[in-house]
Design an enzyme around this catalytic site. Structure first.
Site, PDB file in Angstrom:
ATOM      1  N   SER A  98       0.833  -1.190   0.000  1.00  0.00           N
ATOM      2  CA  SER A  98       0.000   0.000   0.000  1.00  0.00           C
ATOM      3  C   SER A  98       0.880   1.256   0.000  1.00  0.00           C
ATOM      4  O   SER A  98       1.671   1.461  -0.905  1.00  0.00           O
ATOM      5  CB  SER A  98      -0.958  -0.069   1.202  1.00  0.00           C
ATOM      6  OG  SER A  98      -1.933   0.924   1.152  1.00  0.00           O
ATOM      7  N   HIS A 123      -2.435  -1.257  -4.350  1.00  0.00           N
ATOM      8  CA  HIS A 123      -3.899  -1.291  -4.453  1.00  0.00           C
ATOM      9  C   HIS A 123      -4.429   0.131  -4.386  1.00  0.00           C
ATOM     10  O   HIS A 123      -3.676   1.074  -4.199  1.00  0.00           O
ATOM     11  CB  HIS A 123      -4.525  -2.197  -3.380  1.00  0.00           C
ATOM     12  CG  HIS A 123      -4.335  -1.724  -1.966  1.00  0.00           C
ATOM     13  ND1 HIS A 123      -4.791  -2.426  -0.882  1.00  0.00           N
ATOM     14  CD2 HIS A 123      -3.740  -0.628  -1.439  1.00  0.00           C
ATOM     15  CE1 HIS A 123      -4.499  -1.789   0.231  1.00  0.00           C
ATOM     16  NE2 HIS A 123      -3.863  -0.693  -0.086  1.00  0.00           N
TER      17      HIS A 123
END
EC number: 3.4.21.92
Length: 198
Positions: A98, A123
């Site tokens: 992330s 993501h």
């Protein structure tokens, strides 16, 4: 229980004890080994600014083993990395997920590394909203705006077209070190600690 190792250094004035992170900082190494929140960001930003003041011409290395975290806290680190004069090298150890992956890719091009068994996960931003419909709408617009900003930066940092980034960040997308290299998130998979990365 959080144990922080202490190292003893011999000097001509005698012995000096350092916590391991302070000792690494002397070698211009910053450890990002946790989730990213405001406290972690303040610590990383402070270390970056301190090292710039110490020597604005010498590279800084950030070792990353992080599940990600707050977007705003991560962006504070990202902006500081881009703002300071020293080149910032990034090295993934373990996992950069992330916002951790975003910061890994944000290192100086040519100086972004991963160890062979590390993983990188990209993501789209996560978020939630509650309250009245207008508050939920405001929160949704903000997260979509943040997603677009993060995707744009990733496209610039990796050389991937924005459409590819949008598709690949739609869901959790795990990459081996070699796959992260092919994707453009890093520049080299390290197998040995060499002076080349400094």
């Amino acid at each position: 229980m959080n144990l922080i190792p202490t190292v003893i250094e011999q000097t001509n004035r005698g012995e000096r004890a350092y916590d391991i992170y302070s000792r690494l900082l002397k070698d211009r190494i910053i450890m990002l080994g946790s989730a990213i929140d405001d406290n972690v960001a303040n610590s990383i930003v402070s270390q970056l600014l301190f090292l710039e003041a110490e020597d604005p011409e010498k590279d800084i290395s950030i070792y990353i083993n992080s599940p990600g975290g707050s977007i705003t806290a991560g962006m504070a680190i990202y902006d500081t990395m881009q703002f300071i004069k020293p080149k910032v090298s990034t090295i993934c150890i373990g996992m950069a997920a992330s916002m951790g992956a975003f910061l890994l890719a944000a290192g100086e091009k040519g100086k972004r590394y991963a160890l062979p068994n590390s993983e990188v996960m990209i993501h789209q931003p996560l978020g939630g909203a509650q309250g009245q419909a207008t508050e939920i709408e405001i929160a949704a617009k903000r997260i979509l705006s943040l997603r677009d900003k993060l995707n744009q930066v990733l496209a610039e940092r990796t050389g991937q077209p924005i459409e590819v980034i949008e598709r690949d960040t739609d869901r959790d997308n795990f990459k081996t070190a070699e796959e992260a290299l092919q994707y453009g998130l890093i520049d080299k998979v390290l197998t040995r600690n060499t002076e080349e990365q400094k």
